[in-house]
Design an enzyme around this catalytic site. Structure first.
Site, PDB file in Angstrom:
ATOM      1  N   LYS A   1       0.884  -1.180   0.000  1.00 58.80           N
ATOM      2  CA  LYS A   1       0.000   0.000   0.000  1.00 58.80           C
ATOM      3  C   LYS A   1       0.918   1.225   0.000  1.00 58.80           C
ATOM      4  O   LYS A   1       1.441   1.630   1.045  1.00 58.80           O
ATOM      5  CB  LYS A   1      -0.902  -0.064   1.235  1.00 58.80           C
ATOM      6  CG  LYS A   1      -1.437   1.248   1.757  1.00 58.80           C
ATOM      7  CD  LYS A   1      -2.429   1.909   0.840  1.00 58.80           C
ATOM      8  CE  LYS A   1      -2.785   3.272   1.409  1.00 58.80           C
ATOM      9  NZ  LYS A   1      -1.831   4.321   0.983  1.00 58.80           N
TER      10      LYS A   1
ATOM     11  N   GLY B   1       6.150   5.310   8.207  1.00 57.24           N
ATOM     12  CA  GLY B   1       5.358   6.537   8.171  1.00 57.24           C
ATOM     13  C   GLY B   1       5.453   7.258   9.491  1.00 57.24           C
ATOM     14  O   GLY B   1       6.403   7.051  10.258  1.00 57.24           O
TER      15      GLY B   1
ATOM     16  N   GLU C   1       8.617   1.639  11.316  1.00 55.97           N
ATOM     17  CA  GLU C   1       9.687   2.585  10.959  1.00 55.97           C
ATOM     18  C   GLU C   1       9.069   3.971  10.974  1.00 55.97           C
ATOM     19  O   GLU C   1       8.390   4.364  10.025  1.00 55.97           O
ATOM     20  CB  GLU C   1      10.239   2.261   9.573  1.00 55.97           C
ATOM     21  CG  GLU C   1      11.023   0.976   9.507  1.00 55.97           C
ATOM     22  CD  GLU C   1      12.321   1.031  10.284  1.00 55.97           C
ATOM     23  OE1 GLU C   1      12.766   2.137  10.647  1.00 55.97           O
ATOM     24  OE2 GLU C   1      12.889  -0.036  10.534  1.00 55.97           O
TER      25      GLU C   1
ATOM     26  N   CYS D   1      13.429  10.790   7.173  1.00 51.99           N
ATOM     27  CA  CYS D   1      13.177  10.422   8.566  1.00 51.99           C
ATOM     28  C   CYS D   1      14.418  10.641   9.420  1.00 51.99           C
ATOM     29  O   CYS D   1      14.322  10.891  10.600  1.00 51.99           O
ATOM     30  CB  CYS D   1      12.736   8.969   8.629  1.00 51.99           C
ATOM     31  SG  CYS D   1      13.850   7.857   7.769  1.00 51.99           S
TER      32      CYS D   1
ATOM     33  N   GLU E   1       8.730  16.547  14.926  1.00 51.69           N
ATOM     34  CA  GLU E   1       9.288  16.330  13.581  1.00 51.69           C
ATOM     35  C   GLU E   1       8.652  17.301  12.591  1.00 51.69           C
ATOM     36  O   GLU E   1       7.432  17.319  12.439  1.00 51.69           O
ATOM     37  CB  GLU E   1       9.008  14.889  13.137  1.00 51.69           C
ATOM     38  CG  GLU E   1       9.670  14.561  11.822  1.00 51.69           C
ATOM     39  CD  GLU E   1       9.358  13.148  11.343  1.00 51.69           C
ATOM     40  OE1 GLU E   1       8.183  12.736  11.407  1.00 51.69           O
ATOM     41  OE2 GLU E   1      10.292  12.465  10.896  1.00 51.69           O
TER      42      GLU E   1
HETATM   43  P1  NAD Z   1       1.801   8.822   7.136  1.00 50.18           P
HETATM   44  O1  NAD Z   1       1.869   8.158   8.452  1.00 50.18           O
HETATM   45  O2  NAD Z   1       0.852   9.934   6.951  1.00 50.18           O
HETATM   46  O3  NAD Z   1       1.459   7.762   5.993  1.00 50.18           O
HETATM   47  C1  NAD Z   1       2.264   6.628   5.763  1.00 50.18           C
HETATM   48  C2  NAD Z   1       1.439   5.568   5.054  1.00 50.18           C
HETATM   49  O4  NAD Z   1       0.411   5.111   5.927  1.00 50.18           O
HETATM   50  C3  NAD Z   1       0.735   6.032   3.785  1.00 50.18           C
HETATM   51  O5  NAD Z   1       0.815   5.004   2.812  1.00 50.18           O
HETATM   52  C4  NAD Z   1      -0.697   6.211   4.239  1.00 50.18           C
HETATM   53  O6  NAD Z   1      -1.644   6.066   3.209  1.00 50.18           O
HETATM   54  C5  NAD Z   1      -0.834   5.069   5.234  1.00 50.18           C
HETATM   55  N1  NAD Z   1      -1.906   5.210   6.221  1.00 50.18           N
HETATM   56  C6  NAD Z   1      -2.462   6.342   6.716  1.00 50.18           C
HETATM   57  N2  NAD Z   1      -3.416   6.035   7.618  1.00 50.18           N
HETATM   58  C7  NAD Z   1      -3.472   4.694   7.692  1.00 50.18           C
HETATM   59  C8  NAD Z   1      -4.248   3.765   8.457  1.00 50.18           C
HETATM   60  N3  NAD Z   1      -5.152   4.173   9.343  1.00 50.18           N
HETATM   61  N4  NAD Z   1      -4.033   2.451   8.284  1.00 50.18           N
HETATM   62  C9  NAD Z   1      -3.091   2.008   7.427  1.00 50.18           C
HETATM   63  N5  NAD Z   1      -2.327   2.843   6.667  1.00 50.18           N
HETATM   64  C10 NAD Z   1      -2.512   4.159   6.807  1.00 50.18           C
HETATM   65  O7  NAD Z   1       3.299   9.289   6.824  1.00 50.18           O
HETATM   66  P2  NAD Z   1       3.816  10.129   5.590  1.00 50.18           P
HETATM   67  O8  NAD Z   1       3.409  11.558   5.774  1.00 50.18           O
HETATM   68  O9  NAD Z   1       3.489   9.439   4.323  1.00 50.18           O
HETATM   69  O10 NAD Z   1       5.399   9.996   5.767  1.00 50.18           O
HETATM   70  C11 NAD Z   1       6.174  10.831   6.549  1.00 50.18           C
HETATM   71  C12 NAD Z   1       6.545  10.134   7.840  1.00 50.18           C
HETATM   72  O11 NAD Z   1       7.213   8.908   7.564  1.00 50.18           O
HETATM   73  C13 NAD Z   1       7.505  10.931   8.687  1.00 50.18           C
HETATM   74  O12 NAD Z   1       7.126  10.861  10.038  1.00 50.18           O
HETATM   75  C14 NAD Z   1       8.824  10.214   8.478  1.00 50.18           C
HETATM   76  O13 NAD Z   1       9.776  10.390   9.500  1.00 50.18           O
HETATM   77  C15 NAD Z   1       8.383   8.806   8.364  1.00 50.18           C
HETATM   78  N6  NAD Z   1       9.405   7.994   7.703  1.00 50.18           N
HETATM   79  C16 NAD Z   1      10.085   7.069   8.453  1.00 50.18           C
HETATM   80  C17 NAD Z   1      11.098   6.319   7.867  1.00 50.18           C
HETATM   81  C18 NAD Z   1      11.857   5.286   8.654  1.00 50.18           C
HETATM   82  O14 NAD Z   1      12.466   4.430   8.048  1.00 50.18           O
HETATM   83  N7  NAD Z   1      11.859   5.320   9.977  1.00 50.18           N
HETATM   84  C19 NAD Z   1      11.393   6.505   6.510  1.00 50.18           C
HETATM   85  C20 NAD Z   1      10.682   7.447   5.791  1.00 50.18           C
HETATM   86  C21 NAD Z   1       9.680   8.187   6.391  1.00 50.18           C
END
Ligand code: NAD
Length: 492
Positions: free
Chosen positions: A175, A228, A250, A284, A385
């Protein structure tokens, strides 16, 4: 207008609802593609396909070496199409073509490394404390995996999950983020071309809240691997707990980059600038808290801002551009909101501090590289963040104070240390509460080295041999080689 269907059971299909949603090019703020808007029905179709592929299809009959060969082929195809995939990433998330080309050239290594690992997962023979039994262990695929990715590096984040999951013998429903689905749908064409059987890899697109819960709560899903924000991570953990799924999280970070006066200052300046302004801070592991020892603070800030001011902003497709736009409209608003918060909290603006519009930046979602000094670690700008090109500079006196400030945050993804004192390098790397510590470097990652968070940055590991264990379950097998099976009603 380009249209992207989902990929379920080896076929590109429309959403069950027939709906589509728009995908935007961050450099122009305009729609460039439409993507199938999945919902719970599509999630269910995909999980059922993945479950069939796991339990009945040819995938489960392949040897581990055969799985590895398919993965090598996939790596070769990604290498062949690296430029095309990099261009799609740029369209969808506005990152620089220079960075994306480099990233796509590197991604095949994940499929080669984990493809090579597939047939080296060995169980053990246990030297039992009982006579007449032979006991051994087997590592078996955990089952159907749901891989949920963020928008900032879609194909790299996917490789972190898909490569070990496939090597382990799992089947996967991906997804991607609703902001950046296109590259994953282009990539999955290569999965098909490589010869993976239908249902082994499926891609369901749509909004997280509409599709996500149907995936993370599905009884036939064994594991959720999520990248995310920590807020979404918490919601997914709750959903997954109801059916006792395994999870890898992550999540975000607020990583300290700590510079001691004895460091090579030229290197540290380069490391601090790339730590926060690479990818416009949308990583991240962004080194968003720069901790400077008092005696070097003023000259460091002066030289860092002088270097940051030379960065060229503009068209992400130009090899000359050094800072691109923010990937999404809501994220753009969020970054500007945090700049306002920092100003209101009393941080001193050393450079930047607003949106960048016009000229090379056109109508895109650009934010100036921004540096705040005089930041207190208790301020929101030091604790939350931002995920944008905003640096908080904090002063410290000595090692103890640096450590106290560095660790005084709820996240623990990465941390940098700049010093020429080898003893200090070891002491700091031991005491910093972060899943990755870089000494005299920053932001290095490799398919071979475990990556993952401490504290609210998550749990579970990606990359390296540790990652494949996230997709395996361990079975203990007992064989009776001659022990008498006792009558349970006769006391011994
Ligand atoms: P987000 O949490 O908004 O979304 C991430 C994913 O989750 C998307 O595909 C989204 O559609 C999905 N999602 C949203 N609600 C959901 C639910 N209720 N159930 C299942 N899936 C759902 O994050 P974002 O804005 O896309 O990404 C930015 C974040 O990701 C930042 O906090 C960043 O630090 C983090 N990030 C972490 C790493 C790591 O490896 N630790 C790497 C890259 C980004």
């Amino acid at each position: 207008m380009k249209k992207y269907q989902m990929y379920i059971d080896g076929k590109f299909v429309d959403a069950a609802s027939g709906k589509w949603f728009d995908s935007y090019y961050p450099f122009t703020g305009k729609v460039w593609a439409q993507v199938a808007q999945g919902d719970a029905q599509d999630a269910d179709r995909a999980v059922e396909a993945a479950h069939r592929a796991l339990t009945q299809g040819p995938w489960s009959q392949l040897t581990a070496s055969q799985r590895g060969l398919l993965m090598h082929k996939l790596g070769d195809l990604v290498a062949r199409d690296a430029r095309r995939l990099a261009e799609i990433e740029v369209q969808d998330n506005g990152k620089l073509i220079a960075e994306m080309q480099g990233q796509l050239n590197y991604i095949p290594q994940w499929y080669y490394y984990f493809g090579g690992l597939a047939d080296k997962i060995e169980g053990a023979v246990i030297p039992l404390d009982k006579k007449g039994y032979f006991n051994f262990t087997r590592h078996e695929p955990v089952g159907v995996v749901v891989a949920i990715t963020a928008w900032n590096s879609p194909l790299l984040l996917l490789a972190y999950k898909l490569a070990p999951a496939l090597a382990a013998g799992c089947t996967v429903v991906v997804k991607p983020s609703e902001f950046t689905s296109a590259s994953t749908l282009e990539f999955v064409k290569l999965v098909e071309e490589a010869g993976f059987p239908p249902g082994v890899v499926n891609v369901v697109t749509g909004f997280g809240k509409e599709v996500g819960p149907a995936l993370t709560g599905h009884p036939k899903v064994a594991k959720v691997s999520f990248t995310g924000s920590d807020a979404t991570g918490r919601a997914i953990n709750e959903a997954a707990a109801k059916t006792l799924k395994r999870v890898t999280m992550e999540l975000g970070g607020k990583s300290p980059n700590v510079v001691f006066a004895d460091a090579n200052i030229d290197d540290a300046i380069n490391g601090a600038v790339s730590g926060i302004f690479a990818a416009a801070g949308q990583t991240c592991i962004a080194g968003s808290r720069l901790l400077l020892q008092e005696s070097v603070h003023d000259q460091f800030v002066e030289r860092l801002t002088a270097l940051a001011k030379t960065a060229r902003m503009g068209d992400p497709m130009s090899m000359q551009t050094q800072i691109g736009p923010i990937a999404t409209q809501p994220q753009y608003q969020k970054v500007l909101g945090y700049i306002d918060i920092a100003k209101k909290e009393g941080a001193a603006l050393a450079m930047g501090g607003s949106a960048a519009a016009g000229g090379e930046c056109g109508e895109g979602w650009f934010v100036q590289p921004t540096v705040f000094t005089g930041v207190k670690n208790s301020m929101r700008i030091a604790q939350e963040e931002v995920f944008g090109p905003v640096l908080s500079v904090i002063k410290f006196k000595d090692e103890e104070e640096a450590l106290a400030i560095a660790n005084d945050v709820r996240f623990g993804l990465g941390a940098g240390v700049w010093t020429s004192d080898i003893g200090r390098a070891f002491r700091m790397s031991e005491r910093l509460q972060a899943g990755t510590v870089w000494v005299n470097t920053y932001r290095a990652v490799s398919y071979m080295s475990p990556f993952g968070g401490y504290k609210d940055s998550g749990f579970g590991k990606e990359n390296g041999i540790a990652a494949i264990r996230e997709y395996l379950q361990l079975k203990s097998v007992w064989i009776n080689t001659g022990a008498a099976t006792a009558n349970p009603f006769v006391m011994r």
